[in-house]
Design an enzyme around this catalytic site. Structure first.
Site, PDB file in Angstrom:
ATOM      1  N   GLY A 122      -0.725  -1.842   6.579  1.00  0.00           N
ATOM      2  CA  GLY A 122      -0.774  -3.081   7.352  1.00  0.00           C
ATOM      3  C   GLY A 122      -2.133  -3.734   7.209  1.00  0.00           C
ATOM      4  N   HIS A 123      -2.403  -4.690   8.074  1.00  0.00           N
ATOM      5  CA  HIS A 123      -3.671  -5.413   7.995  1.00  0.00           C
ATOM      6  C   HIS A 123      -4.811  -4.479   8.409  1.00  0.00           C
ATOM      7  CE1 HIS A 123      -6.337  -8.959   9.414  1.00  0.00           C
ATOM      8  NE2 HIS A 123      -6.670  -8.523   8.216  1.00  0.00           N
ATOM      9  N   GLY A 124      -5.644  -4.091   7.423  1.00  0.00           N
ATOM     10  CA  GLY A 124      -6.642  -3.043   7.634  1.00  0.00           C
ATOM     11  C   GLY A 124      -7.615  -3.308   8.772  1.00  0.00           C
ATOM     12  N   THR A 145       0.870  -1.184   0.000  1.00  0.00           N
ATOM     13  CA  THR A 145       0.000   0.000   0.000  1.00  0.00           C
ATOM     14  C   THR A 145       0.903   1.228   0.000  1.00  0.00           C
ATOM     15  OG1 THR A 145      -1.880  -1.018   1.104  1.00  0.00           O
ATOM     16  CG2 THR A 145      -1.511   1.286   1.628  1.00  0.00           C
ATOM     17  N   ARG A 157     -15.507  -5.058   0.227  1.00  0.00           N
ATOM     18  CA  ARG A 157     -14.789  -4.824   1.491  1.00  0.00           C
ATOM     19  C   ARG A 157     -14.155  -3.420   1.481  1.00  0.00           C
ATOM     20  NH1 ARG A 157      -9.074  -3.678   2.778  1.00  0.00           N
ATOM     21  NH2 ARG A 157      -8.604  -4.613   4.778  1.00  0.00           N
ATOM     22  N   GLY A 198     -11.527  -1.054   3.609  1.00  0.00           N
ATOM     23  CA  GLY A 198     -10.493  -1.189   4.638  1.00  0.00           C
ATOM     24  C   GLY A 198     -10.209   0.105   5.365  1.00  0.00           C
TER      25      GLY A 198
HETATM   26  N1  ASP Z   1      -4.136  -1.397   4.965  1.00  0.00           N
HETATM   27  C1  ASP Z   1      -4.442  -1.933   3.673  1.00  0.00           C
HETATM   28  C2  ASP Z   1      -5.836  -2.565   3.747  1.00  0.00           C
HETATM   29  O1  ASP Z   1      -6.080  -3.344   4.637  1.00  0.00           O
HETATM   30  C3  ASP Z   1      -3.459  -2.950   3.182  1.00  0.00           C
HETATM   31  C4  ASP Z   1      -1.990  -2.633   3.359  1.00  0.00           C
HETATM   32  O2  ASP Z   1      -1.630  -1.623   3.933  1.00  0.00           O
HETATM   33  O3  ASP Z   1      -1.156  -3.402   2.857  1.00  0.00           O
HETATM   34  O4  ASP Z   1      -6.621  -2.320   2.895  1.00  0.00           O
END
Ligand code: ASP
Length: 325
Positions: A234-236, A182, A210, A212
């Protein structure tokens, strides 16, 4: 540089150097892609710094940086976005202006080359903070934003990874934290105004529709001239649980430095919900940080005619901005 910051309740004289800090996603970048990712982030950072040096605003700078990265196939944003479970590109993006606290976001948008520019149009041209899917598409058309073919946003790499993750027993979240990027940026300009911008294709093999963290103010980014600006990756779903960007700024309000506040927020996300990620952070004095809890994060910063960059924890290279690319 001695400046009066016009946006504080009590105007104060501050000594501040314009800065732009950029990330190309938290995770683990495969060997054969790391050089291209690093040079993409460095050249976008140079472009953002040139905007600041030319008298442009922090908002102009972060939108320029993120647009360049959206146009590169080496990042999970714009062209290069990951695919949803149906093999389609749906993107989220957001901007926030630290002077007014105005923000603009788009979520689950398709067929657009630069979602970050559409997010800025939402902020500048509507009374809303976020438009989604079909409504966002109609708005884009009404603003003359060209529609691009779906295929122009899909790379061979993203299609290969989508196919791999359709296999039974695969773990797209783990795989993504393994390999994606991202993009985001924060900046402080010569007037002391701050801005953030973040753009993503989201999580690999996500459900259709979805949305995020990237489209959510306080999670994917936040900017307030009185405190600082943050862009996250990161993990949204984990980021949203702790509103990561706002959590970093909370720690800065409590007197923590940009580094300490970023580390505290990332550590909390790790211990509380088991999430990994990264942030780029600036404060009103132009102090900056690029911190992450993932194995790697491509980052770069430009200030005082020097480019700083790195990929692994503790890695920090510098280069004169006068030097050729
Ligand atoms: N944060 C982003 C999402 O979850 C993904 C990422 O940052 O790699 O959509």
């Amino acid at each position: 540089m001695l400046l009066i910051n016009p946006n504080n309740w009590t105007p104060q004289v501050i000594d501040m150097f314009p800065v732009v800090v950029v990330h190309g996603g938290a995770g683990h970048i495969p060997e054969d892609r790391s050089e291209k990712s690093m040079s993409g982030v460095c050249s976008a950072t140079r472009a953002g710094y040139a905007v600041l040096c030319g008298g442009g605003s922090s908002m102009d700078a972060v939108v320029e940086v993120v647009s360049q990265l959206e146009n590169s196939p080496f990042f999970n944003a714009g062209c290069g976005s990951v695919l949803n479970v149906r093999g389609e590109v749906e993107m989220d993006a957001m901007v926030m202006d630290g002077k007014t606290l105005g923000s603009g976001a788009v979520s689950a948008v398709r067929n657009i080359a630069n979602p970050i520019q559409l997010a800025r149009l939402v902020m500048d041209k509507t009374s809303h903070a976020c438009l989604t899917a079909e409504g966002a598409k109609k708005f884009a058309l009404s603003e003359g934003v060209p529609e691009v073919p779906h295929e122009s946003l899909v790379t061979e790499y993203s299609r290969m990874r989508w196919t791999k993750n359709l296999a039974p027993g695969s773990n797209p979240v783990e795989y993504q934290m393994g390999k994606m990027g991202t993009v985001g940026a924060v900046a402080v300009d010569a007037e002391g105004n701050m801005a953030c911008a973040t753009s993503t294709g989201g999580m690999l093999n996500k459900m259709e529709g979805r949305v995020g963290d990237t489209a959510c103010v306080g999670s994917g980014g936040y900017a307030d001239n009185l405190m600082g600006a943050v862009s996250t990756t990161g993990h949204g779903e984990a980021i949203m649980k702790v509103t990561l960007a706002r959590l970093v700024l909370f720690h800065m309000e409590q007197g923590q430095s940009v580094e300490a506040a970023s580390d505290l927020a990332l550590a909390y996300m790790g211990s509380r919900v088991g999430g990994m990620g990264g942030v780029v952070t600036v404060d009103p004095q132009g102090h900056w940080a690029a911190r992450f809890s993932s194995r790697q994060m491509v980052w770069a910063a430009a200030q005082k005619d020097t480019l700083h960059y790195g990929l692994y924890t503790g890695e920090h290279f510098t280069q004169s901005l006068g030097a050729p690319l």
